[in-house]
Design a protein around this motif. Structure first.
Motif, mmCIF file in Angstrom:
data_model
loop_
_atom_site.group_PDB
_atom_site.id
_atom_site.type_symbol
_atom_site.label_atom_id
_atom_site.label_comp_id
_atom_site.label_asym_id
_atom_site.label_seq_id
_atom_site.Cartn_x
_atom_site.Cartn_y
_atom_site.Cartn_z
ATOM 1 N N LEU A 75 0.896 -1.238 0.005
ATOM 2 C CA LEU A 75 -0.121 -0.069 -0.032
ATOM 3 C C LEU A 75 0.839 1.255 -0.054
ATOM 4 O O LEU A 75 0.378 2.451 -0.020
ATOM 5 N N ALA A 76 2.320 1.144 0.051
ATOM 6 C CA ALA A 76 2.875 2.308 0.351
ATOM 7 C C ALA A 76 3.061 3.262 -0.911
ATOM 8 O O ALA A 76 3.022 4.483 -0.704
ATOM 9 N N ASP A 77 2.613 2.869 -2.193
ATOM 10 C CA ASP A 77 2.513 3.588 -3.288
ATOM 11 C C ASP A 77 1.159 4.214 -3.455
ATOM 12 O O ASP A 77 0.991 5.057 -4.606
ATOM 13 N N VAL A 78 0.101 3.988 -2.863
ATOM 14 C CA VAL A 78 -1.190 4.509 -2.853
ATOM 15 C C VAL A 78 -1.294 6.087 -2.221
ATOM 16 O O VAL A 78 -1.019 6.220 -1.162
ATOM 17 N N PRO A 79 -1.487 6.828 -3.189
ATOM 18 C CA PRO A 79 -1.473 8.219 -2.754
ATOM 19 C C PRO A 79 -2.679 8.368 -1.655
ATOM 20 O O PRO A 79 -3.783 7.959 -1.726
ATOM 21 N N VAL A 80 -2.382 9.174 -0.651
ATOM 22 C CA VAL A 80 -3.245 9.590 0.319
ATOM 23 C C VAL A 80 -3.604 11.014 0.421
ATOM 24 O O VAL A 80 -2.482 11.854 0.253
ATOM 25 N N ILE A 81 -4.662 11.575 0.385
ATOM 26 C CA ILE A 81 -4.964 12.975 0.661
ATOM 27 C C ILE A 81 -5.636 13.183 1.973
ATOM 28 O O ILE A 81 -6.922 12.511 2.478
ATOM 29 N N PHE A 82 -5.133 13.851 2.757
ATOM 30 C CA PHE A 82 -5.813 14.250 4.153
ATOM 31 C C PHE A 82 -6.903 15.082 3.876
ATOM 32 O O PHE A 82 -7.124 16.024 3.162
ATOM 33 N N ILE A 83 -8.228 14.643 4.687
ATOM 34 C CA ILE A 83 -9.454 15.640 4.719
ATOM 35 C C ILE A 83 -9.370 15.743 6.310
ATOM 36 O O ILE A 83 -9.841 15.027 6.953
ATOM 37 N N THR A 84 -9.644 17.150 6.615
ATOM 38 C CA THR A 84 -9.679 17.516 7.822
ATOM 39 C C THR A 84 -10.403 18.954 8.211
ATOM 40 O O THR A 84 -10.275 19.667 7.135
ATOM 41 N N GLY A 85 -10.599 19.103 9.306
ATOM 42 C CA GLY A 85 -11.458 20.578 9.561
ATOM 43 C C GLY A 85 -10.114 21.493 10.175
ATOM 44 O O GLY A 85 -10.309 22.546 10.442
ATOM 45 N N LEU A 86 -8.929 20.824 10.457
ATOM 46 C CA LEU A 86 -7.883 21.441 10.846
ATOM 47 C C LEU A 86 -7.233 22.548 9.708
ATOM 48 O O LEU A 86 -6.492 21.811 8.792
ATOM 49 N N ASP A 87 -7.173 23.647 10.050
ATOM 50 C CA ASP A 87 -6.733 24.443 8.929
ATOM 51 C C ASP A 87 -5.545 25.361 9.524
ATOM 52 O O ASP A 87 -5.561 26.573 9.757
ATOM 53 N N MET A 101 0.053 12.896 0.141
ATOM 54 C CA MET A 101 0.410 13.459 -1.289
ATOM 55 C C MET A 101 -0.293 14.948 -1.127
ATOM 56 O O MET A 101 0.066 15.900 -1.915
ATOM 57 N N ASP A 102 -1.400 15.464 -0.461
ATOM 58 C CA ASP A 102 -2.042 16.551 -0.491
ATOM 59 C C ASP A 102 -2.908 16.465 0.698
ATOM 60 O O ASP A 102 -3.150 15.699 1.471
ATOM 61 N N TYR A 103 -3.734 17.784 0.903
ATOM 62 C CA TYR A 103 -4.278 18.175 2.061
ATOM 63 C C TYR A 103 -5.390 19.046 1.596
ATOM 64 O O TYR A 103 -5.474 19.993 0.832
ATOM 65 N N VAL A 104 -6.881 18.517 1.887
ATOM 66 C CA VAL A 104 -8.171 19.132 1.672
ATOM 67 C C VAL A 104 -8.755 19.552 3.170
ATOM 68 O O VAL A 104 -8.997 18.436 3.885
ATOM 69 N N THR A 105 -9.224 20.718 3.085
ATOM 70 C CA THR A 105 -10.019 21.002 4.414
ATOM 71 C C THR A 105 -11.344 21.172 4.341
ATOM 72 O O THR A 105 -11.975 21.129 3.115
ATOM 73 N N LYS A 106 -12.219 20.817 5.379
ATOM 74 C CA LYS A 106 -13.498 20.887 5.392
ATOM 75 C C LYS A 106 -13.974 22.324 5.760
ATOM 76 O O LYS A 106 -13.233 22.873 6.487
ATOM 77 N N PRO A 107 -15.148 22.724 5.302
ATOM 78 C CA PRO A 107 -16.238 21.960 4.680
ATOM 79 C C PRO A 107 -15.807 21.843 3.238
ATOM 80 O O PRO A 107 -14.820 22.782 2.598
ATOM 81 N N ILE A 108 -16.080 20.646 2.685
ATOM 82 C CA ILE A 108 -15.574 20.094 1.295
ATOM 83 C C ILE A 108 -15.973 21.165 0.030
ATOM 84 O O ILE A 108 -17.268 21.501 0.078
ATOM 85 N N ARG A 109 -15.127 21.550 -0.696
ATOM 86 C CA ARG A 109 -15.316 22.368 -1.766
ATOM 87 C C ARG A 109 -15.516 21.363 -3.157
ATOM 88 O O ARG A 109 -14.404 21.125 -3.418
ATOM 89 N N PRO A 110 -16.518 21.047 -3.594
ATOM 90 C CA PRO A 110 -16.446 20.217 -4.883
ATOM 91 C C PRO A 110 -15.566 20.196 -5.800
ATOM 92 O O PRO A 110 -14.828 19.149 -6.246
ATOM 93 N N VAL A 111 -15.196 21.551 -6.404
ATOM 94 C CA VAL A 111 -14.651 21.778 -7.336
ATOM 95 C C VAL A 111 -12.939 21.493 -7.169
ATOM 96 O O VAL A 111 -12.439 20.786 -7.863
ATOM 97 N N SER A 112 -12.708 21.878 -6.061
ATOM 98 C CA SER A 112 -11.290 21.723 -5.318
ATOM 99 C C SER A 112 -10.914 20.330 -5.209
ATOM 100 O O SER A 112 -10.067 19.550 -5.742
ATOM 101 N N LEU A 113 -12.042 19.447 -4.616
ATOM 102 C CA LEU A 113 -11.688 18.067 -4.458
ATOM 103 C C LEU A 113 -11.656 17.273 -5.786
ATOM 104 O O LEU A 113 -10.659 16.586 -5.737
ATOM 105 N N ARG A 114 -12.707 17.491 -6.582
ATOM 106 C CA ARG A 114 -12.622 16.769 -7.824
ATOM 107 C C ARG A 114 -11.355 17.044 -8.770
ATOM 108 O O ARG A 114 -10.473 16.017 -9.159
#
Length: 306
Positions: A75-87, A101-114
């Motif tokens: 699983l080491a090569d599977v990319p991980v995107i963290f999703i959190t309310g911590l900004d 690999m990346d970081y996305v904050t809540k609330p989710i913004r659909p365009v950014s997530l896609r």
């Protein structure tokens, strides 16, 4: 139509999973887990193309899950995107330091997530293509020895859960050096590619893996195949090679190219060394060659634990 990439969404809040699923389900196959422990088990089963991982969860948090993922060879090569309310930057840096690999904050913004998911999926496809080239034999198009080692390790780990059978078949073209000396190396390469084609015709289940092990030697990994099934596959391989009718005037067993075959089968259990199958199959191949070639030798063995 190309197969959809698989995403694993990990969040202890079902509402968050539903939001991300609604945003992404049209483009991807979605599976989900609501705890770190469940996520690790599911990841090993489905081998996702990308993991969307919540940081704050009861029990194992996202940081701990990511750490385990990156230490697991499967699983080491599977990319991980963290999703959190911590900004905050500290949280982001900690996640990236663990291998996310990346970081996305809540609330989710659909365009950014896609966009972020699409970018990382495409980068993974490019890495996978390069990795596939590295484990493919250029002459035959079969997998190479490096790939065989990876597949064996994975299959032993998976089949140990259900204590199922795993078989390995080793194949060697008889008197191949004499063939090369008599007909020349271009004809030798042609012989190898024809035997590879015969192997493809004889071994055709999706789960089976065919390998050019080196030179004139081939191998097959047969998951969920008991000794009787593996011996039947060995006979099919031998028959397909014989049907090629490749002339071999220097062979002492046939006027045509033949193969010697070794088969090893065992029930998988936890903590078994994956190279046990190769060692036993290679031994059986040696026995076939010592006993006159153009034959099959097989063993059902009790594997040693690591």
């Amino acid at each position: 139509m190309s197969k959809k990439s698989t995403l694993l969404i990990v969040d202890d809040e079902v509402a968050n999973i539903e939001i991300m699923n609604a945003v992404l389900e049209a483009q991807y196959e979605i599976c989900f887990a609501t705890s770190g422990e469940e996520a690790l088990e599911l990841a090993r089963d489905v081998l996702p193309d990308l993991i969307l991982l919540d940081v704050l969860m009861p029990g194992m948090d996202g940081y701990q899950v990511c750490d385990v993922l990156k230490r697991d060879p499967l699983l080491a090569d599977v990319p991980v995107i963290f999703i959190t309310g911590l900004d905050d930057q500290d949280a982001e840096q900690r996640g990236l330091a663990l291998g996310a690999m990346d970081y996305v904050t809540k609330p989710i913004r659909p365009v950014s997530l896609r966009a972020k998911v699409a970018n990382h999926i495409e980068m993974k496809r490019m890495r996978d293509t390069l990795a596939e080239l590295a484990v493919t034999d250029a002459l035959t198009g079969l997998n190479n020895r490096r790939k065989m080692d990876d597949v064996l390790r994975h299959q032993v780990s998976q089949l140990a859960r259900t204590r199922d059978w795993l078989s390995v078949v080793m194949i060697d073209i008889d008197f191949f050096k004499l063939f090369n000396d008599t007909y020349g190396h271009p004809e030798g390469d042609r012989c190898i590619t024809m035997v590879a084609s015969a192997l493809n015709r004889a071994v055709h289940r999706a789960a089976d893996v065919k390998v050019r092990y080196g030179g004139e030697e081939f191998a097959c990994i047969l998951p969920q195949t008991d000794p009787q099934g593996a011996i039947q596959v060995a006979h099919d391989i031998k028959r397909q090679v014989e049907m090629l009718h490749i002339p071999h005037e220097k062979s002492t067993v046939s006027p045509y190219v033949t193969v010697s075959v070794g088969v090893a089968s065992a029930l998988c259990r936890p903590s078994i060394r994956h190279d046990e199958w190769v060692r036993h199959a290679d031994r059986q191949l040696y026995i076939s060659k010592q006993n006159g070639r153009d034959r099959i030798s097989a063993v059902s063995f009790e594997p040693e634990t690591a």
